[in-house]
Design a protein around this motif. Structure first.
Motif, PDB file in Angstrom:
ATOM      1  N   HIS A   1       1.096  -1.211  -0.052  1.00 32.15           N
ATOM      2  CA  HIS A   1       0.046   0.076  -0.104  1.00 32.15           C
ATOM      3  C   HIS A   1       0.937   1.121  -0.041  1.00 32.15           C
ATOM      4  O   HIS A   1       2.210   1.028   0.321  1.00 32.15           O
ATOM      5  N   TYR A   2       0.225   2.233  -0.466  1.00 32.49           N
ATOM      6  CA  TYR A   2       1.274   3.681  -0.534  1.00 32.49           C
ATOM      7  C   TYR A   2       0.509   4.833   0.295  1.00 32.49           C
ATOM      8  O   TYR A   2      -0.648   4.958  -0.068  1.00 32.49           O
ATOM      9  N   GLN A   3       1.277   5.058   0.816  1.00 31.38           N
ATOM     10  CA  GLN A   3       0.718   6.465   1.635  1.00 31.38           C
ATOM     11  C   GLN A   3       1.354   7.756   1.410  1.00 31.38           C
ATOM     12  O   GLN A   3       2.361   7.746   1.234  1.00 31.38           O
ATOM     13  N   PRO A   4       0.466   8.870   0.962  1.00 27.85           N
ATOM     14  CA  PRO A   4       1.206  10.082   0.239  1.00 27.85           C
ATOM     15  C   PRO A   4       1.888  10.785   1.300  1.00 27.85           C
ATOM     16  O   PRO A   4       1.484  10.935   2.395  1.00 27.85           O
TER      17      PRO A   4
ATOM     18  N   LYS B   1       2.493  23.484   9.881  1.00 23.62           N
ATOM     19  CA  LYS B   1       2.688  24.739   8.793  1.00 23.62           C
ATOM     20  C   LYS B   1       3.333  25.991   9.398  1.00 23.62           C
ATOM     21  O   LYS B   1       4.411  26.354   9.093  1.00 23.62           O
ATOM     22  N   GLU B   2       2.906  26.267  10.693  1.00 26.10           N
ATOM     23  CA  GLU B   2       3.418  27.575  11.325  1.00 26.10           C
ATOM     24  C   GLU B   2       4.937  27.298  11.751  1.00 26.10           C
ATOM     25  O   GLU B   2       5.466  28.164  11.706  1.00 26.10           O
ATOM     26  N   HIS B   3       5.307  26.171  12.143  1.00 27.92           N
ATOM     27  CA  HIS B   3       6.502  25.917  12.615  1.00 27.92           C
ATOM     28  C   HIS B   3       7.518  25.276  11.295  1.00 27.92           C
ATOM     29  O   HIS B   3       8.426  24.832  11.808  1.00 27.92           O
ATOM     30  N   LEU B   4       6.963  25.363  10.296  1.00 29.85           N
ATOM     31  CA  LEU B   4       7.845  25.177   9.071  1.00 29.85           C
ATOM     32  C   LEU B   4       8.434  23.851   8.820  1.00 29.85           C
ATOM     33  O   LEU B   4       9.558  23.685   8.331  1.00 29.85           O
ATOM     34  N   CYS B   5       7.454  22.801   9.382  1.00 30.13           N
ATOM     35  CA  CYS B   5       7.910  21.336   8.789  1.00 30.13           C
ATOM     36  C   CYS B   5       7.598  21.363   7.372  1.00 30.13           C
ATOM     37  O   CYS B   5       6.667  21.848   6.798  1.00 30.13           O
ATOM     38  N   ASP B   6       8.417  20.548   6.787  1.00 29.70           N
ATOM     39  CA  ASP B   6       8.457  20.142   5.116  1.00 29.70           C
ATOM     40  C   ASP B   6       7.290  19.467   4.656  1.00 29.70           C
ATOM     41  O   ASP B   6       6.701  19.847   4.022  1.00 29.70           O
ATOM     42  N   GLY B   7       7.407  18.246   5.440  1.00 32.49           N
ATOM     43  CA  GLY B   7       6.573  17.218   5.143  1.00 32.49           C
ATOM     44  C   GLY B   7       5.526  16.761   6.114  1.00 32.49           C
ATOM     45  O   GLY B   7       5.715  16.896   7.269  1.00 32.49           O
ATOM     46  N   ALA B   8       4.456  16.148   5.641  1.00 32.78           N
ATOM     47  CA  ALA B   8       3.334  15.352   6.439  1.00 32.78           C
ATOM     48  C   ALA B   8       2.962  14.190   5.718  1.00 32.78           C
ATOM     49  O   ALA B   8       2.674  14.236   4.732  1.00 32.78           O
ATOM     50  N   GLN B   9       2.558  13.347   6.781  1.00 35.43           N
ATOM     51  CA  GLN B   9       2.159  11.995   6.366  1.00 35.43           C
ATOM     52  C   GLN B   9       0.875  11.500   7.444  1.00 35.43           C
ATOM     53  O   GLN B   9       1.379  11.940   8.415  1.00 35.43           O
ATOM     54  N   GLY B  10      -0.320  11.099   7.003  1.00 32.36           N
ATOM     55  CA  GLY B  10      -1.222  10.736   8.043  1.00 32.36           C
ATOM     56  C   GLY B  10      -2.603  10.786   7.467  1.00 32.36           C
ATOM     57  O   GLY B  10      -2.859  11.012   6.211  1.00 32.36           O
ATOM     58  N   TYR B  11      -3.343   9.913   8.358  1.00 33.73           N
ATOM     59  CA  TYR B  11      -4.732   9.996   7.988  1.00 33.73           C
ATOM     60  C   TYR B  11      -5.441  11.148   7.509  1.00 33.73           C
ATOM     61  O   TYR B  11      -6.755  10.878   6.734  1.00 33.73           O
ATOM     62  N   LEU B  12      -5.123  12.380   7.969  1.00 33.73           N
ATOM     63  CA  LEU B  12      -5.500  13.575   7.650  1.00 33.73           C
ATOM     64  C   LEU B  12      -5.725  13.660   6.196  1.00 33.73           C
ATOM     65  O   LEU B  12      -6.876  14.055   5.378  1.00 33.73           O
ATOM     66  N   PHE B  13      -4.690  13.247   5.326  1.00 32.86           N
ATOM     67  CA  PHE B  13      -4.886  13.173   4.079  1.00 32.86           C
ATOM     68  C   PHE B  13      -5.140  11.972   3.439  1.00 32.86           C
ATOM     69  O   PHE B  13      -5.859  11.952   2.517  1.00 32.86           O
ATOM     70  N   SER B  14      -4.623  10.727   3.907  1.00 34.20           N
ATOM     71  CA  SER B  14      -4.853   9.608   3.189  1.00 34.20           C
ATOM     72  C   SER B  14      -4.336   8.348   4.118  1.00 34.20           C
ATOM     73  O   SER B  14      -3.152   8.586   4.508  1.00 34.20           O
ATOM     74  N   ARG B  15      -5.183   7.158   4.076  1.00 37.16           N
ATOM     75  CA  ARG B  15      -4.501   6.072   4.823  1.00 37.16           C
ATOM     76  C   ARG B  15      -3.508   5.456   3.474  1.00 37.16           C
ATOM     77  O   ARG B  15      -3.625   5.848   2.609  1.00 37.16           O
ATOM     78  N   PRO B  16      -2.742   4.620   3.844  1.00 38.92           N
ATOM     79  CA  PRO B  16      -1.981   3.745   2.842  1.00 38.92           C
ATOM     80  C   PRO B  16      -3.068   3.171   2.010  1.00 38.92           C
ATOM     81  O   PRO B  16      -4.063   2.579   2.342  1.00 38.92           O
TER      82      PRO B  16
END
Ligand code: C2E
Ligand code: MG
Ligand code: MG
Ligand code: MG
Length: 289
Positions: A43-46, A249-264
């Motif tokens: 499975h692929y998680q964005p 976003k506020e603390h300038l993290c580059d990337g995010a992964q998680g169920y908020l966007f998509s499950r694998p």
């Protein structure tokens, strides 16, 4: 067939052998057949760019559907695969499958995005690892710069010289390295000086209470700042709600992964998501927040 195997498995049960040992044996025996029987899949998680909402990559996560028992979670079989040495052939299969899938996205004009593959300590320290990866890249035609290898901190703390050599060889070809589950392993940061890593993935246990637990807020902020000053990419794992995203976003993290966007999700579904997201950035799945 599966039932018969199950019954055979129980012959090993003696009152002195605990249920856990029987379960481990059941898993190990099943795994031995899993590759040949086509029971494994990916499975692929964005991975999302926090600033733009665009998909910049995917993490490949192995799924195993046992013929009798159904889906078995990686946390329940990866450790057993590691102990039994089966992680070597499994890891090889995962690497080949993930690289050819990523090349499919490129061929479909959906790139360039990166594909991240989890690699266990035993795989990484296997003599055949480097040549194996290079062979797979050559066979699949995947640009090495599209591949990210995810290692945990413990890999980077062991057999330092051999590890540095393999990492260097990979990096010379453009393969990138991310530290997975950052913050949960050995707390020594010395490996960040010794090894050419490209990214840190902050473990989801820190993200969970990022907005509510003061210490996690401080830790995550500090890790992001440290990563940025070391010129490392920093990715938050396990982002589940919009407050967490806003914080990142506020603390300038580059990337995010998680169920908020998509499950694998399976390859074809991921490809559809990718195609849609080239028109509209990924919208957080509001139903989950
Ligand atoms: P990991 O590499 O840290 O992968 C992230 C895990 O977090 C995945 O679990 C993913 O499904 C889950 N996750 C992602 N977003 C969220 C979220 O928003 N909330 C929550 N609660 N969980 C989220 P998964 O797929 O069960 O894999 C567990 C672990 O198994 C992985 O952790 C990795 O260490 C290992 N693993 C999985 N596939 C492979 C593989 O092919 N090879 C090796 N060596 N290890 C693997
Ligand atoms: Mg990972
Ligand atoms: Mg992780
Ligand atoms: Mg993990």
């Amino acid at each position: 067939q599966a039932k018969e195997n199950g019954r055979q498995g129980y012959q090993f049960f003696t009152p002195t052998m605990n249920v856990r040992a029987v379960e481990r044996q059941f898993i190990a025996e099943g795994l031995r057949r899993a590759i040949a029987k086509d029971e494994l899949s990916l499975h692929y998680q964005p991975v999302i760019d926090v600033r733009t909402g665009e998909i910049t990559g995917a993490e490949a996560l192995t799924r195993w559907t046992h013929p009798a028992r159904g889906p078995i979670a990686p946390d329940d079989f990866i450790p057993i695969a590691e102990d039994s040495g089966l992680i070597i052939p499994i890891g090889r299969w995962v690497m080949r499958e993930a690289c050819s899938e990523a090349q499919r996205w490129t061929d479909a004009g959906l790139g360039p995005i990166t594909i991240a593959v989890n690699v266990s300590a035993m795989e990484f320290q296997d003599h055949g690892f480097l040549t194996g990866v290079l062979g797979i890249l050559a066979d699949t035609g995947l640009d090495p710069r599209r591949l990210v290898i995810e290692l945990t901190e413990s890999v980077l703390m062991r057999r330092v010289e051999a590890t540095a050599e393999v990492l260097q060889s990979l990096r010379e070809r453009g393969v990138r390295v991310a530290v997975d589950d950052f913050g949960t392993g050995y707390s020594s940061l010395s490996y960040l000086r010794k090894f050419p890593v490209d990214a840190l993935k902050i473990d989801q246990s820190f993200i969970r209470q990022i907005t509510t637990e003061g210490r996690d807020t401080t830790l995550v902020t500090a890790v992001i700042h440290m990563a940025r000053s070391l010129k490392l990419r920093v990715i938050a794992e396990g982002v589940e709600n919009v407050d967490e995203l806003a914080f990142l976003k506020e603390h300038l993290c580059d990337g995010a992964q998680g169920y908020l966007f998509s499950r694998p999700i399976p390859g074809p579904q991921f490809m559809a998501l990718l195609a849609a997201s080239s028109v509209h950035p990924v919208q957080p799945a509001v139903t989950l927040t």
